[in-house]
Design a protein around this motif. Structure first.
Motif, PDB file in Angstrom:
ATOM      1  N   SER A 125       1.305  -0.896  -0.118  1.00 45.77           N
ATOM      2  CA  SER A 125      -0.074  -0.046  -0.007  1.00 45.77           C
ATOM      3  C   SER A 125       0.159   1.379  -0.291  1.00 45.77           C
ATOM      4  O   SER A 125       0.216   2.094  -0.382  1.00 45.77           O
ATOM      5  CB  SER A 125      -0.240  -0.253   1.191  1.00 45.77           C
ATOM      6  OG  SER A 125       0.017  -0.405   2.558  1.00 45.77           O
ATOM      7  N   GLY A 126       2.243   0.997   0.691  1.00 44.15           N
ATOM      8  CA  GLY A 126       3.141   2.780   0.774  1.00 44.15           C
ATOM      9  C   GLY A 126       3.866   2.009   1.034  1.00 44.15           C
ATOM     10  O   GLY A 126       4.185   0.909   1.470  1.00 44.15           O
ATOM     11  N   ILE A 127       5.365   2.691   1.578  1.00 44.10           N
ATOM     12  CA  ILE A 127       6.743   3.110   1.815  1.00 44.10           C
ATOM     13  C   ILE A 127       6.218   2.768   3.268  1.00 44.10           C
ATOM     14  O   ILE A 127       5.957   4.035   4.271  1.00 44.10           O
ATOM     15  CB  ILE A 127       7.696   3.913   1.286  1.00 44.10           C
ATOM     16  CG1 ILE A 127       7.673   3.378  -0.555  1.00 44.10           C
ATOM     17  CG2 ILE A 127       8.766   3.639   2.067  1.00 44.10           C
ATOM     18  CD1 ILE A 127       8.689   4.042  -1.029  1.00 44.10           C
ATOM     19  N   VAL A 133      15.262   5.312   7.445  1.00 46.38           N
ATOM     20  CA  VAL A 133      14.437   5.697   5.780  1.00 46.38           C
ATOM     21  C   VAL A 133      14.664   7.095   5.604  1.00 46.38           C
ATOM     22  O   VAL A 133      14.543   7.342   4.927  1.00 46.38           O
ATOM     23  CB  VAL A 133      13.376   4.958   5.528  1.00 46.38           C
ATOM     24  CG1 VAL A 133      12.906   5.014   3.701  1.00 46.38           C
ATOM     25  CG2 VAL A 133      13.519   2.918   5.439  1.00 46.38           C
ATOM     26  N   HIS A 134      14.791   7.907   6.842  1.00 45.15           N
ATOM     27  CA  HIS A 134      14.180   9.478   6.315  1.00 45.15           C
ATOM     28  C   HIS A 134      15.257   9.241   6.204  1.00 45.15           C
ATOM     29  O   HIS A 134      15.354  10.760   5.507  1.00 45.15           O
ATOM     30  CB  HIS A 134      13.468   9.804   7.892  1.00 45.15           C
ATOM     31  CG  HIS A 134      13.289  11.540   7.834  1.00 45.15           C
ATOM     32  ND1 HIS A 134      12.521  11.781   6.673  1.00 45.15           N
ATOM     33  CD2 HIS A 134      13.749  11.701   8.694  1.00 45.15           C
ATOM     34  CE1 HIS A 134      13.098  13.444   7.272  1.00 45.15           C
ATOM     35  NE2 HIS A 134      13.448  13.161   8.288  1.00 45.15           N
ATOM     36  N   GLY A 141      20.753  11.981  -0.876  1.00 48.68           N
ATOM     37  CA  GLY A 141      20.121  13.197  -1.544  1.00 48.68           C
ATOM     38  C   GLY A 141      19.491  12.741  -2.703  1.00 48.68           C
ATOM     39  O   GLY A 141      19.383  13.016  -4.044  1.00 48.68           O
ATOM     40  N   TRP A 142      18.158  11.958  -2.395  1.00 48.15           N
ATOM     41  CA  TRP A 142      17.434  11.010  -3.380  1.00 48.15           C
ATOM     42  C   TRP A 142      16.038  12.831  -3.811  1.00 48.15           C
ATOM     43  O   TRP A 142      15.453  12.358  -4.545  1.00 48.15           O
ATOM     44  CB  TRP A 142      16.308  10.081  -2.209  1.00 48.15           C
ATOM     45  CG  TRP A 142      18.070   9.329  -2.727  1.00 48.15           C
ATOM     46  CD1 TRP A 142      19.237   8.875  -3.395  1.00 48.15           C
ATOM     47  CD2 TRP A 142      16.939   7.916  -1.945  1.00 48.15           C
ATOM     48  NE1 TRP A 142      19.835   7.266  -3.437  1.00 48.15           N
ATOM     49  CE2 TRP A 142      18.704   6.784  -2.389  1.00 48.15           C
ATOM     50  CE3 TRP A 142      16.472   7.058  -1.526  1.00 48.15           C
ATOM     51  CZ2 TRP A 142      18.889   5.766  -2.079  1.00 48.15           C
ATOM     52  CZ3 TRP A 142      16.733   5.629  -0.924  1.00 48.15           C
ATOM     53  CH2 TRP A 142      17.524   4.851  -1.665  1.00 48.15           C
ATOM     54  N   PHE A 143      16.301  13.376  -2.531  1.00 48.61           N
ATOM     55  CA  PHE A 143      15.186  14.759  -3.056  1.00 48.61           C
ATOM     56  C   PHE A 143      15.867  15.784  -3.670  1.00 48.61           C
ATOM     57  O   PHE A 143      16.634  16.191  -2.821  1.00 48.61           O
ATOM     58  CB  PHE A 143      14.116  14.262  -1.973  1.00 48.61           C
ATOM     59  CG  PHE A 143      14.096  13.308  -1.115  1.00 48.61           C
ATOM     60  CD1 PHE A 143      13.464  12.593  -1.349  1.00 48.61           C
ATOM     61  CD2 PHE A 143      14.129  13.336   0.158  1.00 48.61           C
ATOM     62  CE1 PHE A 143      13.305  10.994  -1.373  1.00 48.61           C
ATOM     63  CE2 PHE A 143      13.625  11.854   0.900  1.00 48.61           C
ATOM     64  CZ  PHE A 143      13.120  11.126  -0.115  1.00 48.61           C
ATOM     65  N   ARG A 144      14.864  16.149  -4.286  1.00 49.79           N
ATOM     66  CA  ARG A 144      15.676  17.910  -4.601  1.00 49.79           C
ATOM     67  C   ARG A 144      15.523  18.800  -3.479  1.00 49.79           C
ATOM     68  O   ARG A 144      16.170  19.417  -3.604  1.00 49.79           O
ATOM     69  CB  ARG A 144      13.839  18.195  -5.928  1.00 49.79           C
ATOM     70  CG  ARG A 144      14.386  17.858  -7.100  1.00 49.79           C
ATOM     71  CD  ARG A 144      13.655  18.696  -7.850  1.00 49.79           C
ATOM     72  NE  ARG A 144      12.854  17.706  -9.366  1.00 49.79           N
ATOM     73  CZ  ARG A 144      12.077  17.732  -9.783  1.00 49.79           C
ATOM     74  NH1 ARG A 144      10.897  19.200 -10.120  1.00 49.79           N
ATOM     75  NH2 ARG A 144      12.239  17.582 -11.403  1.00 49.79           N
ATOM     76  N   ARG A 145      14.706  18.578  -2.641  1.00 48.76           N
ATOM     77  CA  ARG A 145      14.697  19.311  -1.170  1.00 48.76           C
ATOM     78  C   ARG A 145      14.107  18.243  -0.191  1.00 48.76           C
ATOM     79  O   ARG A 145      13.704  17.648  -0.016  1.00 48.76           O
ATOM     80  CB  ARG A 145      13.857  20.301  -1.138  1.00 48.76           C
ATOM     81  CG  ARG A 145      13.291  22.017  -2.365  1.00 48.76           C
ATOM     82  CD  ARG A 145      12.101  22.803  -2.046  1.00 48.76           C
ATOM     83  NE  ARG A 145      12.185  24.220  -3.186  1.00 48.76           N
ATOM     84  CZ  ARG A 145      11.551  24.266  -2.907  1.00 48.76           C
ATOM     85  NH1 ARG A 145      10.512  24.494  -2.555  1.00 48.76           N
ATOM     86  NH2 ARG A 145      11.292  24.969  -4.127  1.00 48.76           N
ATOM     87  N   THR A 153       8.772  11.828   3.521  1.00 41.71           N
ATOM     88  CA  THR A 153       9.793  11.672   3.053  1.00 41.71           C
ATOM     89  C   THR A 153       8.550  10.248   2.423  1.00 41.71           C
ATOM     90  O   THR A 153       9.372   9.755   1.455  1.00 41.71           O
ATOM     91  CB  THR A 153      10.719  10.645   3.947  1.00 41.71           C
ATOM     92  OG1 THR A 153      11.055  11.639   4.897  1.00 41.71           O
ATOM     93  CG2 THR A 153      11.856  10.182   3.619  1.00 41.71           C
ATOM     94  N   ARG A 154       7.948   9.942   2.647  1.00 44.23           N
ATOM     95  CA  ARG A 154       7.453   7.880   1.940  1.00 44.23           C
ATOM     96  C   ARG A 154       6.591   9.034   0.854  1.00 44.23           C
ATOM     97  O   ARG A 154       7.135   8.272  -0.093  1.00 44.23           O
ATOM     98  CB  ARG A 154       6.188   8.395   2.987  1.00 44.23           C
ATOM     99  CG  ARG A 154       5.617   6.862   2.852  1.00 44.23           C
ATOM    100  CD  ARG A 154       4.405   6.532   3.518  1.00 44.23           C
ATOM    101  NE  ARG A 154       2.713   7.581   3.375  1.00 44.23           N
ATOM    102  CZ  ARG A 154       2.393   8.036   2.751  1.00 44.23           C
ATOM    103  NH1 ARG A 154       2.132   7.440   0.821  1.00 44.23           N
ATOM    104  NH2 ARG A 154       1.546   9.479   2.596  1.00 44.23           N
ATOM    105  N   LYS A 155       6.103  10.156   0.824  1.00 47.47           N
ATOM    106  CA  LYS A 155       5.365  10.764  -0.059  1.00 47.47           C
ATOM    107  C   LYS A 155       6.317  11.060  -1.411  1.00 47.47           C
ATOM    108  O   LYS A 155       6.614  10.431  -2.561  1.00 47.47           O
ATOM    109  CB  LYS A 155       4.586  11.855  -0.505  1.00 47.47           C
ATOM    110  CG  LYS A 155       3.617  11.891   0.539  1.00 47.47           C
ATOM    111  CD  LYS A 155       3.120  12.761   1.557  1.00 47.47           C
ATOM    112  CE  LYS A 155       1.827  12.366   2.432  1.00 47.47           C
ATOM    113  NZ  LYS A 155       0.455  14.170   2.722  1.00 47.47           N
ATOM    114  N   ALA A 156       7.663  11.791  -0.884  1.00 46.48           N
ATOM    115  CA  ALA A 156       8.956  12.193  -1.721  1.00 46.48           C
ATOM    116  C   ALA A 156       9.493  10.858  -2.685  1.00 46.48           C
ATOM    117  O   ALA A 156       9.375  10.639  -4.303  1.00 46.48           O
ATOM    118  CB  ALA A 156      10.031  12.860  -1.045  1.00 46.48           C
TER     119      ALA A 156
END
Length: 261
Positions: A125-127, A133-134, A141-145, A153-156
């Motif tokens: 259903s999701g991560i 993990v956070h 650096g897996w996110f733009r911000r 973090t889950r949504k990103a």
């Protein structure tokens, strides 16, 4: 014959329900707790009888003895009792089969809900994002911000990570965070990602004491006793302390030896 078949079917269903319930209980106990402590607590609970009915019939004192020393064990005793009562009243002893239903249970958050859906119901259903993990996702650096909390973090992560990897990303990063990418003083020199990690070989952030705490500079008096030669920094000023009076030695002048002649 039909009764025996029906009884066998009921027993199998009961065992499946018990397994799902124990998955949920282990996730609730694992929060802010080491895996070894959670495993020991679950072993004692299973020996006692880790079912909805048994936990409801167990006193708070006894349940506390069984799960101690998991983190926040007093609160978890309360959550286990409340959750068991809800499951017995609204779900017939089984656990909800949706994230929305799981997060309504006392002491169950989004991370636990997604992991329970994966393990207990075999549905991705999701991560499941915890502190490991956070932290590691942001270090790599897996996110733009940078994200501010596990839910962000889950949504990103779910925006770009292929869905077929959602189930295993939690297990990979949790183990990696426990062994190598530690919260403080990560082992960057032995990490295979050191050449691609933007945070490699950076010093861990130092936690500053809160205002008013015994270690806070503002809470320290202006005059503080120190050993001779030590210096104390207060309010960006360096003040050299005078030596303690008892450390100063007063030498008597030596008498001049009179000539024996």
């Amino acid at each position: 014959m039909r009764w025996e078949q029906k009884s066998a079917t009921t027993q199998r269903r009961f065992h499946v329900w018990v397994r799902r319930f124990q998955v949920l209980v282990s996730l609730m106990l694992s929060s802010q707790t080491k895996d070894q402590v959670t495993g020991a607590a679950m072993q004692k609970l299973r020996a006692h009888g880790c079912t909805v009915e048994n936990l409801l019939a167990t006193s708070d004192e006894k349940l506390g003895e069984l799960i101690y020393p998991v983190g926040f064990w007093r609160n978890k005793v309360k959550y286990l009792k409340q959750t068991s009562a809800v499951l017995q009243r609204d779900f017939g002893g089984d656990i909800p089969n949706s994230v929305e239903g799981l997060v309504r249970l006392p002491g169950v958050g989004p991370k636990m809900a997604h992991l329970a859906m994966d393990i207990a119901w075999n549905q991705v259903s999701g991560i499941g994002v915890d502190t490991h993990v956070h932290r590691i996702s942001n270090r790599l650096g897996w996110f733009r911000r940078p994200t501010k909390n596990p839910e962000e973090t889950r949504k990103a992560l779910e925006e770009w990570l292929p869905r077929e990897l959602w189930s295993e990303i939690n297990w990979l990063l949790v183990g990696f965070g426990q062994q190598v990418c530690l919260p403080v003083s990560p082992l960057c020199s032995s990490c295979l990602n050191q050449n691609i990690c933007p945070s490699a070989h950076q010093s861990s952030p130092v936690k500053r004491p809160k205002a008013g705490s015994p270690r806070s500079p503002k809470s320290l008096p202006f005059k503080t006793k120190t050993e001779p030669g030590q210096e104390l920094a207060l309010n960006d000023e360096t003040i050299k302390q005078e030596p303690r009076p008892e450390t100063v030695s007063y030498m008597r002048p030596r008498r001049k030896n009179k000539c024996p002649l």
